[in-house]
Scaffold this active site. Structure first.
Site, PDB file in Angstrom:
ATOM      1  N   GLU A  22      39.685  86.902 123.494  1.00 59.09           N
ATOM      2  CA  GLU A  22      39.751  87.433 124.860  1.00 59.09           C
ATOM      3  C   GLU A  22      40.506  86.438 125.731  1.00 59.09           C
ATOM      4  O   GLU A  22      40.167  85.242 125.742  1.00 59.09           O
ATOM      5  CB  GLU A  22      38.318  87.633 125.372  1.00 59.09           C
ATOM      6  CG  GLU A  22      38.255  88.056 126.832  1.00 59.09           C
ATOM      7  CD  GLU A  22      36.806  88.171 127.330  1.00 59.09           C
ATOM      8  OE1 GLU A  22      35.848  88.110 126.515  1.00 59.09           O
ATOM      9  OE2 GLU A  22      36.652  88.321 128.557  1.00 59.09           O
ATOM     10  N   ASN A  34      43.954  90.833 126.519  1.00 51.59           N
ATOM     11  CA  ASN A  34      43.617  90.764 127.933  1.00 51.59           C
ATOM     12  C   ASN A  34      43.325  92.200 128.359  1.00 51.59           C
ATOM     13  O   ASN A  34      44.245  92.986 128.588  1.00 51.59           O
ATOM     14  CB  ASN A  34      44.747  90.170 128.776  1.00 51.59           C
ATOM     15  CG  ASN A  34      44.328  89.987 130.234  1.00 51.59           C
ATOM     16  OD1 ASN A  34      43.313  90.535 130.682  1.00 51.59           O
ATOM     17  ND2 ASN A  34      45.101  89.211 130.974  1.00 51.59           N
ATOM     18  N   ALA A  84      40.754  94.726 133.983  1.00 50.85           N
ATOM     19  CA  ALA A  84      39.477  95.078 134.612  1.00 50.85           C
ATOM     20  C   ALA A  84      38.533  95.794 133.647  1.00 50.85           C
ATOM     21  O   ALA A  84      37.314  95.780 133.871  1.00 50.85           O
ATOM     22  CB  ALA A  84      39.731  95.934 135.846  1.00 50.85           C
ATOM     23  N   ARG A  92      53.209  91.151 142.315  1.00 49.62           N
ATOM     24  CA  ARG A  92      52.211  91.111 143.397  1.00 49.62           C
ATOM     25  C   ARG A  92      51.147  90.065 143.060  1.00 49.62           C
ATOM     26  O   ARG A  92      50.981  89.720 141.899  1.00 49.62           O
ATOM     27  CB  ARG A  92      51.520  92.461 143.556  1.00 49.62           C
ATOM     28  CG  ARG A  92      52.403  93.520 144.147  1.00 49.62           C
ATOM     29  CD  ARG A  92      51.633  94.785 144.463  1.00 49.62           C
ATOM     30  NE  ARG A  92      52.494  95.737 145.165  1.00 49.62           N
ATOM     31  CZ  ARG A  92      53.416  96.486 144.581  1.00 49.62           C
ATOM     32  NH1 ARG A  92      53.605  96.395 143.285  1.00 49.62           N
ATOM     33  NH2 ARG A  92      54.161  97.312 145.280  1.00 49.62           N
ATOM     34  N   PRO A 119      45.066  97.336 131.874  1.00 54.85           N
ATOM     35  CA  PRO A 119      45.548  97.953 133.101  1.00 54.85           C
ATOM     36  C   PRO A 119      46.077  96.964 134.136  1.00 54.85           C
ATOM     37  O   PRO A 119      45.499  95.902 134.353  1.00 54.85           O
ATOM     38  CB  PRO A 119      44.307  98.679 133.643  1.00 54.85           C
ATOM     39  CG  PRO A 119      43.154  98.040 132.966  1.00 54.85           C
ATOM     40  CD  PRO A 119      43.648  97.610 131.620  1.00 54.85           C
ATOM     41  N   ASN A 120      47.189  97.385 134.726  1.00 55.78           N
ATOM     42  CA  ASN A 120      47.861  96.702 135.841  1.00 55.78           C
ATOM     43  C   ASN A 120      48.615  95.446 135.426  1.00 55.78           C
ATOM     44  O   ASN A 120      49.355  94.875 136.236  1.00 55.78           O
ATOM     45  CB  ASN A 120      46.866  96.376 136.976  1.00 55.78           C
ATOM     46  CG  ASN A 120      46.264  97.629 137.570  1.00 55.78           C
ATOM     47  OD1 ASN A 120      46.990  98.548 137.927  1.00 55.78           O
ATOM     48  ND2 ASN A 120      44.947  97.706 137.633  1.00 55.78           N
ATOM     49  N   ARG A 134      35.712  83.562 140.120  1.00 56.08           N
ATOM     50  CA  ARG A 134      36.127  84.620 141.049  1.00 56.08           C
ATOM     51  C   ARG A 134      34.909  85.448 141.504  1.00 56.08           C
ATOM     52  O   ARG A 134      33.787  84.974 141.465  1.00 56.08           O
ATOM     53  CB  ARG A 134      37.220  85.463 140.374  1.00 56.08           C
ATOM     54  CG  ARG A 134      38.473  84.636 140.032  1.00 56.08           C
ATOM     55  CD  ARG A 134      39.572  85.492 139.484  1.00 56.08           C
ATOM     56  NE  ARG A 134      40.029  86.471 140.468  1.00 56.08           N
ATOM     57  CZ  ARG A 134      40.817  87.510 140.163  1.00 56.08           C
ATOM     58  NH1 ARG A 134      41.233  87.681 138.903  1.00 56.08           N
ATOM     59  NH2 ARG A 134      41.191  88.346 141.106  1.00 56.08           N
ATOM     60  N   HIS A 144      42.354  85.660 129.702  1.00 55.44           N
ATOM     61  CA  HIS A 144      42.589  86.034 131.098  1.00 55.44           C
ATOM     62  C   HIS A 144      43.499  84.991 131.722  1.00 55.44           C
ATOM     63  O   HIS A 144      43.381  83.788 131.420  1.00 55.44           O
ATOM     64  CB  HIS A 144      41.279  86.095 131.879  1.00 55.44           C
ATOM     65  CG  HIS A 144      40.332  87.106 131.312  1.00 55.44           C
ATOM     66  ND1 HIS A 144      40.490  88.448 131.496  1.00 55.44           N
ATOM     67  CD2 HIS A 144      39.256  86.950 130.506  1.00 55.44           C
ATOM     68  CE1 HIS A 144      39.535  89.092 130.849  1.00 55.44           C
ATOM     69  NE2 HIS A 144      38.777  88.199 130.238  1.00 55.44           N
ATOM     70  N   TYR A 153      47.772  85.533 139.985  1.00 54.20           N
ATOM     71  CA  TYR A 153      48.225  85.771 138.610  1.00 54.20           C
ATOM     72  C   TYR A 153      49.548  85.085 138.241  1.00 54.20           C
ATOM     73  O   TYR A 153      49.999  85.214 137.112  1.00 54.20           O
ATOM     74  CB  TYR A 153      48.342  87.284 138.371  1.00 54.20           C
ATOM     75  CG  TYR A 153      47.017  87.996 138.533  1.00 54.20           C
ATOM     76  CD1 TYR A 153      45.922  87.669 137.728  1.00 54.20           C
ATOM     77  CD2 TYR A 153      46.829  88.969 139.505  1.00 54.20           C
ATOM     78  CE1 TYR A 153      44.698  88.299 137.885  1.00 54.20           C
ATOM     79  CE2 TYR A 153      45.607  89.606 139.670  1.00 54.20           C
ATOM     80  CZ  TYR A 153      44.548  89.262 138.852  1.00 54.20           C
ATOM     81  OH  TYR A 153      43.330  89.881 139.005  1.00 54.20           O
TER      82      TYR A 153
HETATM   83  O1  CA2 Z   1      42.844  87.164 134.962  1.00 52.56           O
HETATM   84  C1  CA2 Z   1      43.097  88.109 134.217  1.00 52.56           C
HETATM   85  O2  CA2 Z   1      43.917  88.056 133.312  1.00 52.56           O
HETATM   86  C2  CA2 Z   1      42.403  89.454 134.461  1.00 52.56           C
HETATM   87  O3  CA2 Z   1      42.151  90.055 133.205  1.00 52.56           O
HETATM   88  C3  CA2 Z   1      43.361  90.294 135.268  1.00 52.56           C
HETATM   89  C4  CA2 Z   1      42.776  91.627 135.707  1.00 52.56           C
HETATM   90  C5  CA2 Z   1      41.426  91.425 136.377  1.00 52.56           C
HETATM   91  O4  CA2 Z   1      40.838  92.683 136.671  1.00 52.56           O
HETATM   92  C6  CA2 Z   1      40.474  90.618 135.520  1.00 52.56           C
HETATM   93  O5  CA2 Z   1      39.272  90.432 136.241  1.00 52.56           O
HETATM   94  C7  CA2 Z   1      41.072  89.280 135.170  1.00 52.56           C
HETATM   95  C8  CA2 Z   1      43.670  92.325 136.706  1.00 52.56           C
HETATM   96  C9  CA2 Z   1      45.109  92.428 136.329  1.00 52.56           C
HETATM   97  C10 CA2 Z   1      45.856  92.921 137.531  1.00 52.56           C
HETATM   98  O6  CA2 Z   1      47.153  92.419 137.452  1.00 52.56           O
HETATM   99  C11 CA2 Z   1      47.915  92.510 138.554  1.00 52.56           C
HETATM  100  C12 CA2 Z   1      49.173  91.993 138.460  1.00 52.56           C
HETATM  101  C13 CA2 Z   1      50.004  92.024 139.527  1.00 52.56           C
HETATM  102  C14 CA2 Z   1      49.591  92.601 140.719  1.00 52.56           C
HETATM  103  C15 CA2 Z   1      48.340  93.130 140.802  1.00 52.56           C
HETATM  104  C16 CA2 Z   1      47.488  93.092 139.716  1.00 52.56           C
END
Ligand code: CA2
Length: 149
Positions: free
Chosen positions: A98, A74, A77, A18, A10-11, A107, A100, A23
């Site tokens: 896995e 990946n 969340a 963003r 997700p996301n 974090r 990230h 990221y």
């Molecule tokens: O660091 C990572 O790759 C995560 O898997 C990214 C997840 C986060 O919930 C994990 O704790 C770590 C979140 C991805 C959200 O991606 C976004 C990208 C652009 C703008 C907002 C969020």
């Protein structure tokens, strides 16, 4: 050529738009293209899937059982919440790595726990988009039967 699934949760479709300070600026499409290109250099045929839905990620893991030799995942969340993803990984006899982008251990405390860590062969985090390349190299080594990989 071994087939590999690069699966994003997700996301992650919003990457590059963003929170670049967390990221990075690289889009998911660029990461996926880099995975396909790097995979070829390691003898891997990489397919990429992204979904914002837990069930769709589970379906993709189940489908990989018949299609792919391993998964770079990946889970976003869902990493921190999903026993269902843990069970899906445990139910398929495939090596999963896995990944990230961020260092989840540096974090917020709620990101320190991974529900899937116990059922993957290893975790790579904190190297931005390069985490995926490192994961592909680790998976290639694992599939080649290199000791410890
Ligand atoms: O660091 C990572 O790759 C995560 O898997 C990214 C997840 C986060 O919930 C994990 O704790 C770590 C979140 C991805 C959200 O991606 C976004 C990208 C652009 C703008 C907002 C969020």
């Amino acid at each position: 050529m071994s087939k590999i699934l690069v699966l994003n949760g997700p996301n992650l479709n919003l990457l590059g738009t963003r929170q670049p300070e967390v990221y990075g600026h690289t889009t998911l499409q660029t990461i996926e293209e880099a995975c396909v290109a790097h995979g070829r250099t390691r003898g891997l045929e990489v397919a990429c899937v992204q979904s914002n839905h837990e069930g769709a990620l589970i379906d993709a893991i189940h489908a990989a059982r018949d299609e792919q030799a391993g998964i770079v995942l990946n889970a976003g969340a869902y990493t921190h919440t999903s026993i269902a993803l843990h069970d899906a990984i445990a139910s398929v006899d495939l090596p999963v790595i896995e990944v990230h982008l961020s260092n989840i251990h540096a974090r917020e405390p709620f990101r320190h726990h991974s529900c899937i860590a116990a059922v993957v062969i290893g975790q790579i985090c904190g190297f931005g988009a390069h985490s995926y390349i490192l994961a592909l190299d680790a998976l290639a080594a694992h599939l080649d039967g290199e000791a410890g990989a």
